[in-house]
Design a protein around this motif. Structure first.
Motif, mmCIF file in Angstrom:
data_model
loop_
_atom_site.group_PDB
_atom_site.id
_atom_site.type_symbol
_atom_site.label_atom_id
_atom_site.label_comp_id
_atom_site.label_asym_id
_atom_site.label_seq_id
_atom_site.Cartn_x
_atom_site.Cartn_y
_atom_site.Cartn_z
ATOM 1 N N PHE A 169 0.847 -1.201 0.000
ATOM 2 C CA PHE A 169 0.000 0.000 0.000
ATOM 3 C C PHE A 169 0.884 1.255 0.000
ATOM 4 C CE2 PHE A 169 -2.142 -3.353 2.318
ATOM 5 C CZ PHE A 169 -3.454 -3.311 1.880
ATOM 6 N N TYR A 170 0.496 2.258 -0.793
ATOM 7 C CA TYR A 170 1.143 3.570 -0.749
ATOM 8 C C TYR A 170 0.050 4.628 -0.672
ATOM 9 C CZ TYR A 170 4.696 0.836 -3.315
ATOM 10 O OH TYR A 170 5.567 -0.137 -3.745
ATOM 11 N N ARG A 171 0.330 5.700 0.065
ATOM 12 C CA ARG A 171 -0.593 6.847 0.055
ATOM 13 C C ARG A 171 0.021 7.942 -0.805
ATOM 14 N NH1 ARG A 171 -4.249 10.419 -0.479
ATOM 15 N NH2 ARG A 171 -5.731 10.840 1.194
ATOM 16 N N HIS A 172 -0.704 8.364 -1.821
ATOM 17 C CA HIS A 172 -0.237 9.443 -2.694
ATOM 18 C C HIS A 172 -1.007 10.728 -2.369
ATOM 19 C CE1 HIS A 172 1.825 6.643 -5.546
ATOM 20 N NE2 HIS A 172 0.940 5.810 -5.046
ATOM 21 N N HIS A 173 -0.362 11.861 -2.630
ATOM 22 C CA HIS A 173 -1.017 13.159 -2.408
ATOM 23 C C HIS A 173 -0.986 13.956 -3.711
ATOM 24 C CE1 HIS A 173 -1.226 12.436 1.903
ATOM 25 N NE2 HIS A 173 -0.025 11.906 1.772
ATOM 26 N N ALA A 174 -2.106 14.617 -4.000
ATOM 27 C CA ALA A 174 -2.230 15.325 -5.276
ATOM 28 C C ALA A 174 -1.092 16.331 -5.440
ATOM 29 C CB ALA A 174 -3.582 16.025 -5.337
ATOM 30 N N GLY A 175 -0.492 16.316 -6.614
ATOM 31 C CA GLY A 175 0.534 17.302 -6.948
ATOM 32 C C GLY A 175 1.898 17.037 -6.341
ATOM 33 N N ARG A 176 2.033 15.956 -5.545
ATOM 34 C CA ARG A 176 3.336 15.690 -4.897
ATOM 35 C C ARG A 176 3.808 14.287 -5.240
ATOM 36 N NH1 ARG A 176 1.411 16.856 0.896
ATOM 37 N NH2 ARG A 176 2.599 14.988 1.378
ATOM 38 N N PRO A 177 5.096 14.146 -5.612
ATOM 39 C CA PRO A 177 5.584 12.773 -5.816
ATOM 40 C C PRO A 177 5.614 12.021 -4.491
ATOM 41 C CG PRO A 177 7.194 14.414 -6.584
ATOM 42 C CD PRO A 177 6.119 15.163 -5.864
ATOM 43 N N PHE A 178 5.492 10.708 -4.557
ATOM 44 C CA PHE A 178 5.582 9.881 -3.349
ATOM 45 C C PHE A 178 6.978 10.029 -2.758
ATOM 46 C CE2 PHE A 178 6.552 6.070 -0.974
ATOM 47 C CZ PHE A 178 5.398 5.876 -0.228
ATOM 48 N N ALA A 179 7.051 10.217 -1.426
ATOM 49 C CA ALA A 179 8.356 10.385 -0.775
ATOM 50 C C ALA A 179 8.601 9.249 0.204
ATOM 51 C CB ALA A 179 8.384 11.723 -0.037
ATOM 52 N N LEU A 200 -6.729 11.714 -13.647
ATOM 53 C CA LEU A 200 -6.247 11.138 -12.390
ATOM 54 C C LEU A 200 -4.726 11.037 -12.393
ATOM 55 C CD1 LEU A 200 -9.022 8.463 -11.958
ATOM 56 C CD2 LEU A 200 -8.460 10.217 -10.262
ATOM 57 N N LEU A 201 -4.177 10.580 -13.502
ATOM 58 C CA LEU A 201 -2.721 10.449 -13.562
ATOM 59 C C LEU A 201 -2.046 11.814 -13.418
ATOM 60 C CD1 LEU A 201 -3.006 7.481 -14.014
ATOM 61 C CD2 LEU A 201 -1.666 7.661 -16.111
ATOM 62 N N GLN A 202 -2.656 12.823 -14.022
ATOM 63 C CA GLN A 202 -2.061 14.165 -13.919
ATOM 64 C C GLN A 202 -2.001 14.650 -12.479
ATOM 65 O OE1 GLN A 202 -4.387 16.525 -16.617
ATOM 66 N NE2 GLN A 202 -3.239 15.781 -18.403
ATOM 67 N N ARG A 203 -2.947 14.223 -11.673
ATOM 68 C CA ARG A 203 -2.962 14.686 -10.265
ATOM 69 C C ARG A 203 -1.913 13.984 -9.407
ATOM 70 N NH1 ARG A 203 -6.675 17.040 -7.215
ATOM 71 N NH2 ARG A 203 -7.098 15.363 -5.718
ATOM 72 N N TYR A 204 -1.523 12.788 -9.786
ATOM 73 C CA TYR A 204 -0.623 11.993 -8.925
ATOM 74 C C TYR A 204 0.665 11.669 -9.680
ATOM 75 C CZ TYR A 204 -4.730 11.930 -6.096
ATOM 76 O OH TYR A 204 -5.799 12.351 -5.350
ATOM 77 N N PRO A 205 1.715 12.490 -9.471
ATOM 78 C CA PRO A 205 2.915 12.399 -10.318
ATOM 79 C C PRO A 205 3.584 11.027 -10.295
ATOM 80 C CG PRO A 205 2.999 14.350 -8.888
ATOM 81 C CD PRO A 205 1.784 13.580 -8.497
ATOM 82 N N THR A 206 3.584 10.348 -9.158
ATOM 83 C CA THR A 206 4.277 9.056 -9.124
ATOM 84 C C THR A 206 3.487 8.004 -9.901
ATOM 85 O OG1 THR A 206 5.312 9.604 -7.026
ATOM 86 C CG2 THR A 206 5.191 7.265 -7.591
ATOM 87 N N ILE A 207 2.173 8.007 -9.758
ATOM 88 C CA ILE A 207 1.367 7.051 -10.540
ATOM 89 C C ILE A 207 1.519 7.378 -12.028
ATOM 90 C CG2 ILE A 207 -0.919 6.044 -10.873
ATOM 91 C CD1 ILE A 207 -1.652 6.819 -8.051
ATOM 92 N N ASP A 208 1.576 8.671 -12.316
ATOM 93 C CA ASP A 208 1.755 9.101 -13.710
ATOM 94 C C ASP A 208 3.053 8.520 -14.278
ATOM 95 O OD1 ASP A 208 0.990 10.493 -15.979
ATOM 96 O OD2 ASP A 208 2.255 12.208 -15.463
#
Ligand code: FAD
Length: 495
Positions: free
Chosen positions: A89-99, A261-269
């Protein structure tokens, strides 16, 4: 008995075969043909245990081999599958890459098996479902595809009993005008999905992840976002099944929703930057269904015909196999078939289990807002399945025991209690209180050292923890140690 099974997904074909092996006269009726695309691909240790039990009770040796990744690859290399070592599981935040944020990481990995050889599988359903149909036919089941099943047809076939395995096709619901019970469900989500080529691996996109108990991507991967979550299941031949579960109904063409959706979440993108859908993206505004009855005189439904909640926690295959075990037992009574009392029991259990899955999943959706809440709530699922797995491997199994803690005095009420609490969490103190509550609540069944802050969200299979917790299983340390070979050889000690 003359039995008709309507629907030849893996579950319909398997129940048809079990009954044919028992000597019943079975006809399997399918409106489509095989091979065909189907969704619902990720198996679990409880699913594989059920497959192994069906294999040994009814002499279905292919089911034994399909219950572990290494055996599957060796015996059925031509059947598509993917290695599944656990739940990521990962939690992503809009506009921010996963850290990969040190100890505050929003990453949770729970191993389900200690090695690739005895790991679970994602099932490429086009291949697996066709295999199960062919095996049913080889066992003597009469199979008719491209068939429009009607009440007149069943009368002409002189069937004594109907098993509805039509999934959301809802055969029996239409025949008997069974009312929907959708209004009692708490979970509400739509689905945007396809199969893809060229999805990148998570560590290739996010550098600096601390090593986990297994490679992150060889798992059921869950990307949690503000709108809901995304599953990503990687098959061994490079194809990935992925889909967004969305809490709110969305408008626009499926491709457009996907891009937004992909545009909102850079890492998923980045994960999907080069990915190509292998079939057009599809969007369903709501995927839940639920009926008011699962069985009656002369008929019974398999779980997926009766209710479906959500892919979260991969409950569908394991639940279906448990129900097949139950129906198998009911038809073992010397050819008389299930009694009304049997069917009432079957119906009541499926109803309680559908409610349980729904509360667990609905709680998870509430908890998704904050990863600490989500991880704490998810521990209820992991405690329930790991306790059940160990019990089934080491002690006893009764197909009539409830799925996901139903009927267990310690676990049974937790999904409901958790959902209730989560609805009232507002402040950071509430969150800390919830995390503590969840940890205490699962303690009487926590055989695997779950909810341990020192684990930083990374849970390997650890037999030493199990030995230390022998009392949770009501076993002495010595008897547990002497049972360990059964765990090491026969399967995982995971979730
Ligand atoms: C988005 C999604 C993701 C999922 N992910 C998971 C997961 O990761 N892990 C998991 O364990 N479960 C998952 N599930 C649940 C899983 O899909 C089901 O548990 C599983 O498909 C049940 O198999 P089945 O054979 O009962 O039904 P199905 O696979 O639905 O098969 C039903 C069959 O019946 C046929 N049929 C339908 N109507 C008729 C009719 N009137 N007459 C004749 N034939 C008919 C259909 O053509 C089909 O072949 C998921 C479900 C969804 C929707």
């Amino acid at each position: 008995m003359r039995v008709a099974v309507v629907g030849s997904g893996f579950a319909g074909s398997l129940v048809a075969r079990v009954l044919a092996v028992q000597g019943h006269d079975v006809v399997l009726l399918e409106r489509g043909t095989h091979p065909r695309f189907a969704i619902g691909e990720s198996s679990t240790p409880l699913a594989n245990l059920a497959l192994e039990r069906l294999a040994s009770r009814y002499g279905l040796d292919d089911c034994y081999d399909l219950a572990a990744h290494g055996r599957w690859v060796a015996r059925f290399p031509e059947l598509g599958r993917g290695l599944k070592r656990g739940f990521t599981f990962y939690r992503h935040h809009a506009g921010r890459p996963f850290a990969p944020d040190g100890s505050r990481t929003e990453r949770l990995l729970v191993a389900a098996s200690p090695s690739d050889h005895i790991a679970d599988n994602h099932w490429l359903r086009a291949d697996v479902d066709r295999h199960f149909v062919q095996a049913a036919v080889a066992a003597g089941v009469e199979y008719r595809d491209r068939t429009v099943v009607t009440a007149d047809m069943l009368t002409a076939l002189r069937v004594d009993f109907v098993i509805d395995a039509s999934g959301p096709g809802g055969f029996m619901a239409q025949q008997l005008a069974i009312p929907s019970a959708l209004s009692r469900m708490h979970t509400h989500a739509g689905l945007l999905f396809s199969h893809f080529d060229g999805v990148r691996l998570f560590p290739d996109v996010v550098a600096g992840l601390p090593p986990g108990p297994y490679p992150d991507d060889w798992a059921a991967v869950h990307h949690i976002i503000d709108e809901g979550w995304m599953y990503s299941l990687r098959f061994d031949h490079g194809v990935t099944s992925a889909g967004f579960l969305l809490k709110e109904r969305v408008s626009g063409a499926p491709d457009e929703i996907w891009r937004r959706l992909l545009q909102r979440y850079p890492t998923i993108d980045r994960l999907f930057a080069d990915a190509k859908p292998l079939m057009p993206l599809a969007y369903k505004p709501r995927i839940q269904h639920r009926l008011t009855r699962a069985a009656g005189r002369g008929w019974a439904m398999l779980p997926h015909a009766y209710a479906f909640v959500d892919p979260l926690f991969s409950t569908g295959i394991a639940w279906s196999l448990r129900a097949i075990e139950r129906l198998g037992l009911l038809f073992e009574n010397g050819g008389r078939g299930p009694t009304e009392q049997d069917l009432a029991r079957y119906d009541a259990l499926l109803s309680a289990e559908a409610d349980q899955i729904d509360r667990l999943v609905a709680g998870a959706y509430h908890a998704m807002a904050r990863f600490d809440l989500f991880a704490a709530h998810a521990m209820i699922y992991f405690a329930a399945v790991s306790f059940a797995e160990i019990r089934q491997r080491l002690q006893q199994h009764n197909a009539w025991s409830g799925f996901l803690g139903v009927g267990d005095p310690e676990l049974g009420g937790l999904p409901r209690a958790s959902l209730r609490r989560l609805r009232h969490v507002r402040t950071p103190a509430d969150r800390r209180g919830f995390v503590q509550w969840a940890s205490n609540a699962i303690a009487p069944r926590n055989v695997c050292g779950l909810a341990n802050p020192a684990a930083h969200g990374l849970y390997p299979v650890d037999l030493d923890v199990l030995v230390r917790r022998h009392q949770v299983l009501g076993m002495s340390r010595e008897s547990l140690i002497s049972a360990l070979p059964a765990l090491r050889g026969g399967g995982g000690v995971g979730v």
